[in-house]
Enzyme design. Structure first.
Site, PDB file in Angstrom:
ATOM      1  N   GLU A 132      -3.029  -5.245   2.998  1.00  0.00           N
ATOM      2  CA  GLU A 132      -2.748  -4.185   3.954  1.00  0.00           C
ATOM      3  C   GLU A 132      -3.382  -2.872   3.518  1.00  0.00           C
ATOM      4  OE1 GLU A 132       1.303  -3.065   4.590  1.00  0.00           O
ATOM      5  OE2 GLU A 132       0.765  -1.903   6.361  1.00  0.00           O
ATOM      6  N   THR A 152      -4.010   4.905  12.351  1.00  0.00           N
ATOM      7  CA  THR A 152      -3.004   5.097  11.301  1.00  0.00           C
ATOM      8  C   THR A 152      -3.412   6.169  10.296  1.00  0.00           C
ATOM      9  OG1 THR A 152      -2.389   2.792  11.518  1.00  0.00           O
ATOM     10  CG2 THR A 152      -1.652   3.919   9.536  1.00  0.00           C
TER      11      THR A 152
END
Lengths: 323, 323
Positions: free
Chosen positions: A141, A194
Protein backbone atom coordinates in the site's frame (compact mmCIF):
# COMPACT_ATOMS: atom_id res chain seq x y z
CA UNK A 1 16.94 -19.34 11.41
CA UNK A 2 17.81 -19.54 7.70
CA UNK A 3 15.35 -19.01 4.89
CA UNK A 4 12.89 -21.85 4.49
CA UNK A 5 12.57 -23.48 1.11
CA UNK A 6 9.27 -22.53 -0.49
CA UNK A 7 9.49 -23.63 -4.05
CA UNK A 8 7.84 -25.31 -6.94
CA UNK A 9 6.08 -28.27 -5.36
CA UNK A 10 2.92 -26.13 -5.34
CA UNK A 11 3.41 -25.55 -9.07
CA UNK A 12 0.08 -25.20 -10.82
CA UNK A 13 -1.76 -24.40 -7.58
CA UNK A 14 -3.74 -21.20 -7.17
CA UNK A 15 -5.45 -19.23 -4.43
CA UNK A 16 -8.19 -16.62 -4.77
CA UNK A 17 -8.68 -14.13 -1.96
CA UNK A 18 -11.24 -11.40 -1.27
CA UNK A 19 -10.32 -8.37 0.81
CA UNK A 20 -13.01 -5.83 1.67
CA UNK A 21 -13.22 -2.08 1.31
CA UNK A 22 -12.94 -0.07 4.49
CA UNK A 23 -13.88 3.29 5.91
CA UNK A 24 -10.92 4.91 7.62
CA UNK A 25 -10.74 7.82 10.09
CA UNK A 26 -14.40 7.52 11.19
CA UNK A 27 -14.36 11.08 12.41
CA UNK A 28 -11.61 11.58 14.99
CA UNK A 29 -9.41 8.61 14.04
CA UNK A 30 -7.12 10.07 11.39
CA UNK A 31 -4.54 7.39 10.54
CA UNK A 32 -5.68 5.15 13.41
CA UNK A 33 -9.29 3.95 12.95
CA UNK A 34 -10.72 1.81 10.18
CA UNK A 35 -13.89 -0.18 9.71
CA UNK A 36 -14.22 -3.08 7.26
CA UNK A 37 -17.30 -3.18 4.99
CA UNK A 38 -18.95 -6.33 3.67
CA UNK A 39 -18.57 -5.02 0.14
CA UNK A 40 -17.24 -3.89 -2.28
CA UNK A 41 -13.89 -5.62 -2.22
CA UNK A 42 -10.94 -6.57 -4.37
CA UNK A 43 -9.98 -10.10 -5.35
CA UNK A 44 -6.50 -11.33 -6.04
CA UNK A 45 -5.69 -14.68 -7.61
CA UNK A 46 -2.14 -15.98 -7.34
CA UNK A 47 -0.86 -19.01 -9.25
CA UNK A 48 2.36 -20.94 -8.85
CA UNK A 49 4.12 -20.87 -12.22
CA UNK A 50 7.54 -21.64 -13.64
CA UNK A 51 10.15 -18.97 -13.00
CA UNK A 52 11.11 -16.87 -10.00
CA UNK A 53 9.32 -13.96 -8.36
CA UNK A 54 6.41 -12.19 -9.99
CA UNK A 55 6.22 -13.65 -13.44
CA UNK A 56 3.06 -11.95 -14.63
CA UNK A 57 0.50 -9.41 -13.42
CA UNK A 58 -2.88 -8.60 -14.85
CA UNK A 59 -5.54 -6.22 -13.57
CA UNK A 60 -9.23 -6.15 -14.43
CA UNK A 61 -12.12 -4.00 -13.29
CA UNK A 62 -10.10 -0.81 -13.14
CA UNK A 63 -10.66 0.65 -16.59
CA UNK A 64 -6.98 0.22 -17.35
CA UNK A 65 -5.86 2.68 -14.70
CA UNK A 66 -4.17 0.59 -12.02
CA UNK A 67 -0.43 0.23 -12.68
CA UNK A 68 0.58 -3.18 -14.05
CA UNK A 69 4.23 -2.60 -13.33
CA UNK A 70 4.88 -4.95 -10.38
CA UNK A 71 7.05 -2.29 -8.78
CA UNK A 72 4.11 0.10 -8.66
CA UNK A 73 1.19 -2.25 -8.07
CA UNK A 74 -0.07 -2.63 -4.50
CA UNK A 75 -1.02 -6.31 -4.79
CA UNK A 76 2.22 -7.25 -6.53
CA UNK A 77 4.34 -5.37 -4.03
CA UNK A 78 2.56 -7.16 -1.19
CA UNK A 79 3.09 -10.54 -2.88
CA UNK A 80 6.76 -9.68 -3.28
CA UNK A 81 6.84 -8.73 0.38
CA UNK A 82 5.57 -12.20 1.28
CA UNK A 83 8.10 -13.87 -1.05
CA UNK A 84 10.90 -11.87 0.54
CA UNK A 85 9.72 -12.60 4.06
CA UNK A 86 9.52 -16.32 3.37
CA UNK A 87 12.80 -16.36 1.47
CA UNK A 88 10.95 -17.98 -1.42
CA UNK A 89 12.15 -18.18 -5.00
CA UNK A 90 8.80 -19.43 -6.27
CA UNK A 91 7.34 -18.05 -9.48
CA UNK A 92 3.95 -16.36 -9.09
CA UNK A 93 1.38 -15.11 -11.58
CA UNK A 94 -0.98 -12.49 -10.19
CA UNK A 95 -4.44 -11.50 -11.30
CA UNK A 96 -6.06 -8.51 -9.61
CA UNK A 97 -9.83 -8.05 -9.92
CA UNK A 98 -10.69 -4.57 -8.73
CA UNK A 99 -14.10 -4.27 -7.16
CA UNK A 100 -13.38 -1.10 -5.18
CA UNK A 101 -13.53 2.10 -7.21
CA UNK A 102 -10.22 3.88 -7.63
CA UNK A 103 -9.54 6.98 -5.54
CA UNK A 104 -12.86 6.53 -3.77
CA UNK A 105 -11.66 6.82 -0.19
CA UNK A 106 -12.66 3.23 0.48
CA UNK A 107 -9.22 1.71 0.86
CA UNK A 108 -8.86 0.10 -2.57
CA UNK A 109 -5.06 0.02 -2.60
CA UNK A 110 -5.05 -1.44 0.87
CA UNK A 111 -7.56 -4.14 -0.08
CA UNK A 112 -5.53 -5.17 -3.14
CA UNK A 113 -2.40 -5.33 -1.05
CA UNK A 114 -4.10 -7.33 1.71
CA UNK A 115 -5.60 -9.77 -0.77
CA UNK A 116 -2.20 -10.19 -2.42
CA UNK A 117 -0.42 -10.84 0.84
CA UNK A 118 -3.00 -13.32 2.12
CA UNK A 119 -3.13 -15.13 -1.22
CA UNK A 120 0.64 -15.43 -1.57
CA UNK A 121 1.05 -16.68 1.96
CA UNK A 122 -1.65 -19.30 1.42
CA UNK A 123 -0.19 -20.36 -1.91
CA UNK A 124 3.23 -20.88 -0.39
CA UNK A 125 2.00 -22.38 2.86
CA UNK A 126 3.91 -19.72 4.68
CA UNK A 127 1.76 -19.56 7.77
CA UNK A 128 2.58 -15.90 8.38
CA UNK A 129 0.73 -14.41 11.31
CA UNK A 130 -1.63 -11.47 11.02
CA UNK A 131 0.98 -8.85 11.90
CA UNK A 132 3.41 -10.20 9.32
CA UNK A 133 0.65 -10.21 6.69
CA UNK A 134 -0.25 -6.65 7.62
CA UNK A 135 3.36 -5.54 7.29
CA UNK A 136 3.60 -7.16 3.83
CA UNK A 137 0.34 -5.49 2.81
CA UNK A 138 1.67 -2.15 4.01
CA UNK A 139 4.70 -2.51 1.78
CA UNK A 140 2.25 -2.80 -1.10
CA UNK A 141 0.00 0.00 0.00
CA UNK A 142 2.74 2.46 0.85
CA UNK A 143 4.39 2.25 -2.53
CA UNK A 144 1.01 2.23 -4.22
CA UNK A 145 -0.61 5.19 -2.47
CA UNK A 146 2.00 6.85 -0.28
CA UNK A 147 0.35 5.57 2.89
CA UNK A 148 2.53 4.47 5.75
CA UNK A 149 -0.36 3.82 8.07
CA UNK A 150 -2.56 0.78 8.31
CA UNK A 151 -5.96 2.30 8.95
CA UNK A 152 -7.37 0.69 5.80
CA UNK A 153 -5.17 -2.39 5.54
CA UNK A 154 -5.73 -3.51 9.13
CA UNK A 155 -9.55 -3.66 8.97
CA UNK A 156 -9.44 -5.09 5.45
CA UNK A 157 -7.26 -7.89 6.81
CA UNK A 158 -8.75 -8.48 10.24
CA UNK A 159 -12.34 -7.32 9.77
CA UNK A 160 -14.43 -5.22 12.10
CA UNK A 161 -13.48 -1.92 13.67
CA UNK A 162 -9.76 -1.69 14.20
CA UNK A 163 -7.47 0.69 16.02
CA UNK A 164 -3.98 0.76 14.59
CA UNK A 165 -1.53 1.85 17.25
CA UNK A 166 1.02 4.42 16.21
CA UNK A 167 4.68 3.46 16.33
CA UNK A 168 6.48 0.17 16.47
CA UNK A 169 6.03 -2.75 16.77
CA UNK A 170 2.99 -2.97 14.50
CA UNK A 171 -0.07 -3.57 16.63
CA UNK A 172 -3.76 -3.53 15.84
CA UNK A 173 -6.56 -3.70 18.34
CA UNK A 174 -9.92 -5.04 17.23
CA UNK A 175 -12.70 -3.20 18.98
CA UNK A 176 -16.39 -3.96 19.41
CA UNK A 177 -19.12 -2.16 17.52
CA UNK A 178 -22.82 -2.07 18.41
CA UNK A 179 -24.51 -5.08 16.77
CA UNK A 180 -27.26 -2.95 15.24
CA UNK A 181 -24.79 -0.59 13.54
CA UNK A 182 -25.12 -0.36 9.77
CA UNK A 183 -22.88 1.79 7.63
CA UNK A 184 -24.20 3.74 4.64
CA UNK A 185 -21.67 4.96 2.11
CA UNK A 186 -22.24 7.23 -0.86
CA UNK A 187 -19.46 7.14 -3.39
CA UNK A 188 -19.94 10.00 -5.84
CA UNK A 189 -18.52 10.02 -9.36
CA UNK A 190 -15.69 12.27 -8.23
CA UNK A 191 -12.06 11.53 -7.46
CA UNK A 192 -9.81 12.82 -4.72
CA UNK A 193 -6.15 12.06 -5.03
CA UNK A 194 -4.89 10.64 -1.74
CA UNK A 195 -1.49 12.29 -1.73
CA UNK A 196 -2.95 15.72 -2.46
CA UNK A 197 -5.52 15.24 0.29
CA UNK A 198 -2.63 14.56 2.66
CA UNK A 199 -0.47 17.48 1.65
CA UNK A 200 -3.36 19.88 2.25
CA UNK A 201 -3.22 19.02 5.96
CA UNK A 202 0.17 20.61 6.47
CA UNK A 203 2.65 19.45 9.07
CA UNK A 204 1.30 21.11 12.19
CA UNK A 205 -2.12 21.44 13.79
CA UNK A 206 -3.43 23.74 16.50
CA UNK A 207 -3.04 22.21 19.96
CA UNK A 208 -6.71 22.97 20.59
CA UNK A 209 -7.71 20.90 17.55
CA UNK A 210 -5.48 18.11 18.75
CA UNK A 211 -7.17 18.05 22.15
CA UNK A 212 -10.58 17.80 20.49
CA UNK A 213 -9.28 14.98 18.32
CA UNK A 214 -7.85 12.82 21.09
CA UNK A 215 -10.83 13.50 23.33
CA UNK A 216 -13.23 12.36 20.65
CA UNK A 217 -11.07 9.42 19.58
CA UNK A 218 -10.98 8.18 23.18
CA UNK A 219 -14.70 8.85 23.48
CA UNK A 220 -15.54 6.89 20.35
CA UNK A 221 -13.73 3.82 21.66
CA UNK A 222 -15.69 4.08 24.91
CA UNK A 223 -18.92 4.60 22.95
CA UNK A 224 -18.34 1.47 20.88
CA UNK A 225 -17.52 -0.60 23.96
CA UNK A 226 -20.69 0.59 25.65
CA UNK A 227 -22.97 0.72 22.62
CA UNK A 228 -23.76 4.32 23.52
CA UNK A 229 -25.23 5.96 20.43
CA UNK A 230 -25.49 9.39 21.95
CA UNK A 231 -21.78 9.24 22.64
CA UNK A 232 -21.08 7.96 19.12
CA UNK A 233 -22.93 10.97 17.74
CA UNK A 234 -20.92 13.29 19.92
CA UNK A 235 -17.52 11.77 19.18
CA UNK A 236 -17.61 11.18 15.42
CA UNK A 237 -16.11 14.58 14.73
CA UNK A 238 -12.87 15.27 12.92
CA UNK A 239 -11.09 18.40 14.09
CA UNK A 240 -8.07 17.86 11.86
CA UNK A 241 -8.51 16.30 8.43
CA UNK A 242 -12.14 16.78 7.47
CA UNK A 243 -12.17 20.58 7.84
CA UNK A 244 -9.19 20.82 5.50
CA UNK A 245 -10.46 18.25 3.03
CA UNK A 246 -14.12 19.19 2.90
CA UNK A 247 -13.44 21.69 0.15
CA UNK A 248 -11.98 18.95 -2.07
CA UNK A 249 -15.37 17.22 -2.28
CA UNK A 250 -18.04 19.36 -3.93
CA UNK A 251 -21.22 19.33 -1.91
CA UNK A 252 -19.70 17.50 1.06
CA UNK A 253 -21.15 19.66 3.81
CA UNK A 254 -24.67 19.40 2.44
CA UNK A 255 -24.28 15.67 1.88
CA UNK A 256 -23.21 15.14 5.47
CA UNK A 257 -26.00 17.36 6.76
CA UNK A 258 -28.54 15.47 4.67
CA UNK A 259 -27.42 12.16 6.14
CA UNK A 260 -27.84 13.49 9.66
CA UNK A 261 -31.19 15.04 8.80
CA UNK A 262 -32.28 11.68 7.41
CA UNK A 263 -31.58 9.99 10.71
CA UNK A 264 -27.94 8.93 10.57
CA UNK A 265 -26.29 9.08 13.98
CA UNK A 266 -23.01 10.37 12.59
CA UNK A 267 -21.39 11.00 9.22
CA UNK A 268 -18.16 12.17 7.67
CA UNK A 269 -15.58 11.73 4.95
CA UNK A 270 -14.42 8.17 4.38
CA UNK A 271 -10.65 8.41 4.42
CA UNK A 272 -9.66 11.31 2.21
CA UNK A 273 -12.98 11.14 0.37
CA UNK A 274 -14.85 11.66 -1.83
CA UNK A 275 -16.97 8.87 -0.33
CA UNK A 276 -19.09 9.89 2.64
CA UNK A 277 -20.03 7.41 5.35
CA UNK A 278 -22.90 7.49 7.78
CA UNK A 279 -23.28 5.36 10.91
CA UNK A 280 -26.88 4.27 11.39
CA UNK A 281 -28.99 2.18 13.73
CA UNK A 282 -30.34 -0.56 11.50
CA UNK A 283 -30.65 -1.16 7.78
CA UNK A 284 -33.72 0.95 7.19
CA UNK A 285 -32.06 4.03 8.66
CA UNK A 286 -28.97 3.33 6.58
CA UNK A 287 -30.98 3.08 3.39
CA UNK A 288 -32.72 6.35 4.13
CA UNK A 289 -29.43 8.07 4.88
CA UNK A 290 -27.79 6.67 1.76
CA UNK A 291 -30.61 7.88 -0.45
CA UNK A 292 -30.42 11.32 1.13
CA UNK A 293 -26.67 11.48 0.54
CA UNK A 294 -26.99 10.43 -3.09
CA UNK A 295 -29.70 12.99 -3.65
CA UNK A 296 -27.58 15.71 -2.09
CA UNK A 297 -24.57 14.82 -4.24
CA UNK A 298 -26.84 15.05 -7.28
CA UNK A 299 -28.25 18.41 -6.24
CA UNK A 300 -25.04 19.99 -5.00
CA UNK A 301 -22.45 18.57 -7.35
CA UNK A 302 -24.50 17.17 -10.20
CA UNK A 303 -23.04 13.69 -9.84
CA UNK A 304 -24.39 10.20 -9.43
CA UNK A 305 -23.35 8.10 -6.45
CA UNK A 306 -22.85 4.42 -5.83
CA UNK A 307 -24.39 3.34 -2.57
CA UNK A 308 -23.14 0.75 -0.10
CA UNK A 309 -25.21 -0.47 2.83
CA UNK A 310 -23.15 -2.75 5.02
CA UNK A 311 -22.70 -4.01 8.51
CA UNK A 312 -19.21 -4.16 9.92
CA UNK A 313 -17.46 -7.01 8.11
CA UNK A 314 -16.41 -9.22 10.97
CA UNK A 315 -14.33 -11.63 8.90
CA UNK A 316 -12.03 -9.35 6.93
CA UNK A 317 -9.97 -10.88 4.12
CA UNK A 318 -10.86 -14.46 3.26
CA UNK A 319 -9.73 -17.22 0.96
CA UNK A 320 -12.50 -17.91 -1.54
CA UNK A 321 -10.92 -20.72 -3.50
CA UNK A 322 -7.82 -22.90 -3.42
CA UNK A 323 -6.85 -25.24 -6.24
CA UNK B 1 -38.23 29.35 36.04
CA UNK B 2 -37.46 32.10 38.51
CA UNK B 3 -34.80 31.86 41.16
CA UNK B 4 -35.74 29.57 43.98
CA UNK B 5 -35.55 30.91 47.50
CA UNK B 6 -32.64 29.34 49.33
CA UNK B 7 -32.24 31.34 52.42
CA UNK B 8 -31.69 31.36 56.11
CA UNK B 9 -33.76 28.46 57.37
CA UNK B 10 -30.54 26.41 57.25
CA UNK B 11 -28.90 29.09 59.39
CA UNK B 12 -26.35 27.56 61.67
CA UNK B 13 -26.07 24.41 59.57
CA UNK B 14 -22.77 23.23 58.18
CA UNK B 15 -21.45 20.69 55.72
CA UNK B 16 -17.94 19.24 55.47
CA UNK B 17 -16.83 17.71 52.18
CA UNK B 18 -13.72 15.85 51.09
CA UNK B 19 -12.56 15.94 47.45
CA UNK B 20 -9.62 13.83 46.39
CA UNK B 21 -6.43 14.61 44.51
CA UNK B 22 -6.21 13.36 40.96
CA UNK B 23 -3.66 12.45 38.33
CA UNK B 24 -4.47 14.08 35.02
CA UNK B 25 -3.24 13.35 31.50
CA UNK B 26 -2.12 9.78 32.29
CA UNK B 27 0.19 9.79 29.32
CA UNK B 28 -1.74 10.54 26.14
CA UNK B 29 -4.77 12.25 27.68
CA UNK B 30 -3.70 15.88 27.87
CA UNK B 31 -6.73 17.88 29.06
CA UNK B 32 -9.04 14.85 28.75
CA UNK B 33 -8.06 12.06 31.17
CA UNK B 34 -8.00 12.15 34.94
CA UNK B 35 -7.85 9.54 37.67
CA UNK B 36 -9.02 10.15 41.24
CA UNK B 37 -6.76 9.02 44.09
CA UNK B 38 -7.92 7.86 47.52
CA UNK B 39 -5.71 10.50 49.11
CA UNK B 40 -4.54 13.17 49.68
CA UNK B 41 -7.54 15.45 49.37
CA UNK B 42 -8.86 18.84 50.35
CA UNK B 43 -11.71 19.47 52.74
CA UNK B 44 -14.10 22.36 52.63
CA UNK B 45 -16.52 23.25 55.41
CA UNK B 46 -19.36 25.64 54.62
CA UNK B 47 -21.63 27.15 57.26
CA UNK B 48 -24.86 29.09 56.89
CA UNK B 49 -24.35 32.45 58.57
CA UNK B 50 -26.06 35.80 58.73
CA UNK B 51 -25.49 38.02 55.71
CA UNK B 52 -25.44 37.42 51.97
CA UNK B 53 -22.91 35.65 49.79
CA UNK B 54 -19.49 34.67 51.03
CA UNK B 55 -19.23 36.24 54.42
CA UNK B 56 -15.89 34.78 55.48
CA UNK B 57 -13.13 32.57 54.10
CA UNK B 58 -10.30 30.89 55.94
CA UNK B 59 -7.65 28.54 54.65
CA UNK B 60 -5.48 26.14 56.64
CA UNK B 61 -2.83 23.62 55.68
CA UNK B 62 -1.37 25.75 52.90
CA UNK B 63 1.39 27.60 54.72
CA UNK B 64 -0.44 30.85 54.09
CA UNK B 65 -0.07 30.67 50.34
CA UNK B 66 -3.57 30.05 49.02
CA UNK B 67 -5.40 33.31 48.29
CA UNK B 68 -8.03 34.22 50.87
CA UNK B 69 -9.61 36.81 48.63
CA UNK B 70 -12.92 35.12 47.65
CA UNK B 71 -12.49 36.42 44.11
CA UNK B 72 -9.22 34.50 43.74
CA UNK B 73 -9.88 31.40 45.82
CA UNK B 74 -10.96 28.25 43.97
CA UNK B 75 -13.27 26.94 46.69
CA UNK B 76 -14.91 30.33 47.25
CA UNK B 77 -15.43 30.91 43.54
CA UNK B 78 -17.07 27.50 43.25
CA UNK B 79 -19.32 28.24 46.24
CA UNK B 80 -20.26 31.53 44.63
CA UNK B 81 -20.97 29.63 41.39
CA UNK B 82 -23.44 27.43 43.29
CA UNK B 83 -25.06 30.44 44.97
CA UNK B 84 -25.46 32.11 41.59
CA UNK B 85 -26.82 28.99 39.97
CA UNK B 86 -29.37 28.51 42.71
CA UNK B 87 -30.26 32.18 42.84
CA UNK B 88 -29.52 32.09 46.55
CA UNK B 89 -28.89 35.09 48.77
CA UNK B 90 -27.76 32.94 51.68
CA UNK B 91 -24.74 33.94 53.73
CA UNK B 92 -21.93 31.38 53.77
CA UNK B 93 -18.75 31.05 55.79
CA UNK B 94 -16.08 28.89 54.17
CA UNK B 95 -13.20 27.02 55.71
CA UNK B 96 -10.74 25.35 53.35
CA UNK B 97 -8.42 22.67 54.77
CA UNK B 98 -5.73 21.98 52.19
CA UNK B 99 -4.45 18.43 52.20
CA UNK B 100 -3.08 18.46 48.65
CA UNK B 101 0.31 20.15 48.28
CA UNK B 102 0.28 23.36 46.26
CA UNK B 103 1.56 23.28 42.68
CA UNK B 104 2.12 19.55 42.95
CA UNK B 105 0.38 18.47 39.77
CA UNK B 106 -2.21 16.58 41.79
CA UNK B 107 -5.20 18.77 41.09
CA UNK B 108 -5.31 20.74 44.32
CA UNK B 109 -7.20 23.74 42.95
CA UNK B 110 -9.71 21.41 41.33
CA UNK B 111 -10.24 19.47 44.54
CA UNK B 112 -10.83 22.64 46.57
CA UNK B 113 -13.29 23.86 43.97
CA UNK B 114 -15.11 20.53 43.82
CA UNK B 115 -15.34 20.31 47.59
CA UNK B 116 -16.66 23.88 47.73
CA UNK B 117 -19.30 23.23 45.09
CA UNK B 118 -20.50 19.97 46.63
CA UNK B 119 -20.57 21.48 50.12
CA UNK B 120 -22.49 24.59 49.10
CA UNK B 121 -25.03 22.58 47.16
CA UNK B 122 -25.57 20.26 50.12
CA UNK B 123 -25.83 23.14 52.57
CA UNK B 124 -28.49 24.85 50.47
CA UNK B 125 -30.33 21.68 49.51
CA UNK B 126 -29.84 22.66 45.90
CA UNK B 127 -29.88 19.18 44.42
CA UNK B 128 -27.64 20.19 41.53
CA UNK B 129 -26.70 17.32 39.27
CA UNK B 130 -23.14 16.22 38.66
CA UNK B 131 -22.68 18.26 35.51
CA UNK B 132 -23.92 21.42 37.20
CA UNK B 133 -21.59 20.79 40.13
CA UNK B 134 -18.71 20.24 37.73
CA UNK B 135 -19.46 23.50 35.95
CA UNK B 136 -19.52 25.37 39.26
CA UNK B 137 -16.22 23.74 40.26
CA UNK B 138 -14.70 24.75 36.94
CA UNK B 139 -15.59 28.37 37.59
CA UNK B 140 -13.53 28.07 40.73
CA UNK B 141 -10.67 26.20 39.17
CA UNK B 142 -10.41 28.35 36.07
CA UNK B 143 -10.08 31.59 37.97
CA UNK B 144 -7.79 29.91 40.49
CA UNK B 145 -5.38 28.20 38.11
CA UNK B 146 -6.20 29.31 34.59
CA UNK B 147 -7.61 25.88 33.70
CA UNK B 148 -10.62 25.71 31.46
CA UNK B 149 -10.65 21.94 31.30
CA UNK B 150 -12.03 19.46 33.76
CA UNK B 151 -9.44 16.71 33.70
CA UNK B 152 -8.80 17.14 37.43
CA UNK B 153 -12.19 18.42 38.59
CA UNK B 154 -14.19 15.64 36.90
CA UNK B 155 -12.39 12.70 38.57
CA UNK B 156 -12.21 14.57 41.88
CA UNK B 157 -15.98 14.96 41.71
CA UNK B 158 -17.06 11.66 40.18
CA UNK B 159 -14.23 9.32 41.20
CA UNK B 160 -12.48 6.72 39.10
CA UNK B 161 -10.94 7.21 35.71
CA UNK B 162 -12.76 9.86 33.75
CA UNK B 163 -12.69 11.06 30.17
CA UNK B 164 -13.77 14.67 29.81
CA UNK B 165 -15.12 15.24 26.34
CA UNK B 166 -13.94 18.37 24.60
CA UNK B 167 -16.51 20.98 23.66
CA UNK B 168 -20.01 21.66 24.82
CA UNK B 169 -22.21 20.57 26.49
CA UNK B 170 -20.04 19.45 29.41
CA UNK B 171 -19.84 15.69 29.41
CA UNK B 172 -17.73 13.27 31.36
CA UNK B 173 -17.48 9.56 30.75
CA UNK B 174 -16.49 7.32 33.63
CA UNK B 175 -14.37 4.45 32.37
CA UNK B 176 -13.36 1.16 33.94
CA UNK B 177 -9.89 0.45 35.28
CA UNK B 178 -8.38 -2.95 36.01
CA UNK B 179 -9.29 -3.91 39.60
CA UNK B 180 -5.70 -4.76 40.48
CA UNK B 181 -4.39 -1.37 39.36
CA UNK B 182 -2.60 0.64 42.04
CA UNK B 183 -1.15 4.07 41.45
CA UNK B 184 2.16 5.15 42.93
CA UNK B 185 2.88 8.87 43.06
CA UNK B 186 6.08 10.59 44.05
CA UNK B 187 5.65 14.27 44.85
CA UNK B 188 9.08 15.87 45.11
CA UNK B 189 9.76 19.04 47.05
CA UNK B 190 9.73 21.06 43.84
CA UNK B 191 7.10 23.32 42.34
CA UNK B 192 5.96 23.75 38.77
CA UNK B 193 3.70 26.64 38.03
CA UNK B 194 0.71 25.43 36.03
CA UNK B 195 0.36 28.43 33.77
CA UNK B 196 4.04 28.38 32.83
CA UNK B 197 3.85 24.66 32.12
CA UNK B 198 1.02 25.41 29.73
CA UNK B 199 2.65 28.26 27.90
CA UNK B 200 5.71 26.12 27.18
CA UNK B 201 3.54 23.90 24.98
CA UNK B 202 2.97 26.58 22.38
CA UNK B 203 -0.15 26.77 20.24
CA UNK B 204 0.61 24.20 17.56
CA UNK B 205 1.90 20.65 17.55
CA UNK B 206 3.31 18.46 14.78
CA UNK B 207 0.57 16.46 13.06
CA UNK B 208 2.69 13.35 13.57
CA UNK B 209 2.74 13.94 17.34
CA UNK B 210 -1.01 14.45 17.26
CA UNK B 211 -1.54 11.11 15.52
CA UNK B 212 0.55 9.36 18.16
CA UNK B 213 -1.47 11.09 20.86
CA UNK B 214 -4.94 10.17 19.60
CA UNK B 215 -3.82 6.65 18.76
CA UNK B 216 -2.51 6.10 22.25
CA UNK B 217 -5.47 7.85 23.90
CA UNK B 218 -7.87 5.57 22.03
CA UNK B 219 -5.67 2.59 22.86
CA UNK B 220 -5.60 3.38 26.57
CA UNK B 221 -9.38 3.44 26.73
CA UNK B 222 -9.48 0.05 25.02
CA UNK B 223 -6.76 -1.25 27.34
CA UNK B 224 -8.70 -0.18 30.45
CA UNK B 225 -11.92 -1.75 29.15
CA UNK B 226 -10.09 -5.00 28.46
CA UNK B 227 -7.73 -4.98 31.43
CA UNK B 228 -4.86 -5.43 28.97
CA UNK B 229 -1.67 -4.47 30.79
CA UNK B 230 0.56 -4.89 27.79
CA UNK B 231 -1.62 -2.40 25.97
CA UNK B 232 -1.60 -0.05 28.96
CA UNK B 233 2.20 -0.11 28.88
CA UNK B 234 2.22 0.67 25.20
CA UNK B 235 -0.34 3.47 25.30
CA UNK B 236 0.68 5.49 28.37
CA UNK B 237 2.90 7.75 26.29
CA UNK B 238 2.57 11.48 25.92
CA UNK B 239 3.73 12.82 22.58
CA UNK B 240 2.70 16.38 23.31
CA UNK B 241 2.99 17.74 26.84
CA UNK B 242 5.50 15.55 28.63
CA UNK B 243 8.36 16.06 26.16
CA UNK B 244 8.00 19.82 26.54
CA UNK B 245 7.55 19.75 30.30
CA UNK B 246 10.12 17.13 31.24
CA UNK B 247 12.81 19.77 31.48
CA UNK B 248 10.81 21.68 34.10
CA UNK B 249 11.17 18.80 36.57
CA UNK B 250 14.79 18.09 37.52
CA UNK B 251 15.52 14.38 37.32
CA UNK B 252 12.18 13.49 35.70
CA UNK B 253 13.53 11.17 33.03
CA UNK B 254 15.54 9.14 35.50
CA UNK B 255 12.65 9.04 37.94
CA UNK B 256 10.34 7.69 35.29
CA UNK B 257 12.91 5.17 34.13
CA UNK B 258 13.48 4.02 37.70
CA UNK B 259 9.76 3.40 38.17
CA UNK B 260 9.65 1.25 35.06
CA UNK B 261 12.82 -0.56 36.03
CA UNK B 262 11.26 -1.27 39.43
CA UNK B 263 8.30 -2.98 37.80
CA UNK B 264 5.77 -0.23 37.12
CA UNK B 265 3.78 -0.90 33.96
CA UNK B 266 3.73 2.75 32.93
CA UNK B 267 4.75 6.11 34.34
CA UNK B 268 4.70 9.79 33.51
CA UNK B 269 4.15 13.32 34.72
CA UNK B 270 1.03 13.87 36.76
CA UNK B 271 -0.62 16.87 35.14
CA UNK B 272 2.02 19.49 34.65
CA UNK B 273 4.20 17.93 37.33
CA UNK B 274 6.37 17.85 39.32
CA UNK B 275 4.62 14.75 40.70
CA UNK B 276 5.31 11.55 38.80
CA UNK B 277 2.76 8.75 38.68
CA UNK B 278 3.28 5.08 38.00
CA UNK B 279 0.59 2.53 37.18
CA UNK B 280 1.28 -0.78 38.85
CA UNK B 281 -0.25 -4.23 39.24
CA UNK B 282 -0.90 -4.53 42.93
CA UNK B 283 0.22 -2.72 46.07
CA UNK B 284 3.58 -4.39 46.42
CA UNK B 285 4.63 -3.34 42.93
CA UNK B 286 3.40 0.18 43.63
CA UNK B 287 5.40 0.42 46.84
CA UNK B 288 8.52 -0.74 45.05
CA UNK B 289 8.01 1.74 42.23
CA UNK B 290 7.32 4.58 44.66
CA UNK B 291 10.48 3.90 46.61
CA UNK B 292 12.48 3.79 43.39
CA UNK B 293 11.04 7.12 42.28
CA UNK B 294 11.75 8.79 45.60
CA UNK B 295 15.30 7.48 45.55
CA UNK B 296 15.80 8.77 42.01
CA UNK B 297 14.48 12.23 42.91
CA UNK B 298 16.93 12.27 45.82
CA UNK B 299 19.85 11.20 43.65
CA UNK B 300 19.07 13.30 40.60
CA UNK B 301 17.59 16.44 42.12
CA UNK B 302 18.60 16.22 45.74
CA UNK B 303 15.03 16.50 46.98
CA UNK B 304 12.78 14.49 49.26
CA UNK B 305 9.47 13.17 47.97
CA UNK B 306 6.10 12.48 49.49
CA UNK B 307 4.73 9.15 48.39
CA UNK B 308 1.15 8.18 47.67
CA UNK B 309 0.05 4.59 47.10
CA UNK B 310 -3.58 4.49 46.08
CA UNK B 311 -6.16 2.55 44.15
CA UNK B 312 -8.49 4.45 41.89
CA UNK B 313 -10.88 6.32 44.18
CA UNK B 314 -14.23 5.04 43.04
CA UNK B 315 -16.33 7.42 45.12
CA UNK B 316 -14.90 10.84 44.32
CA UNK B 317 -15.99 13.78 46.42
CA UNK B 318 -18.04 12.89 49.48
CA UNK B 319 -19.87 14.57 52.30
CA UNK B 320 -18.12 13.73 55.56
CA UNK B 321 -20.34 15.55 58.00
CA UNK B 322 -23.59 17.51 58.03
CA UNK B 323 -24.82 19.44 61.03
Amino acid sequence: MGPRAFSTDQSGGSVRVFAPASVSNLGPGFDIFGLALERPGDEVVVRAVAGTGIVSLSVTGDGGRVPTDPLRNAAALAVQGVLDRLGSDAGVAIEVRKGIPLASGLGGSAASAVAGAVAADALLGGGLDRIALLECALIGESKGSGADHADNAAPSLAGGFVLVLPGQPTRMVKLPTPPEMVVAVAHPALEVETLGARVILGETIPLAAGIRQWGNAAGLVAAFFEGDWELIARCVRDAVAEPARAGLVPGFRRVKASALAAGAVAAGLSGSGPSVFALCRGSLAAETAAAAMAEAFQLEAGVESDIVISGANAAGARILETE
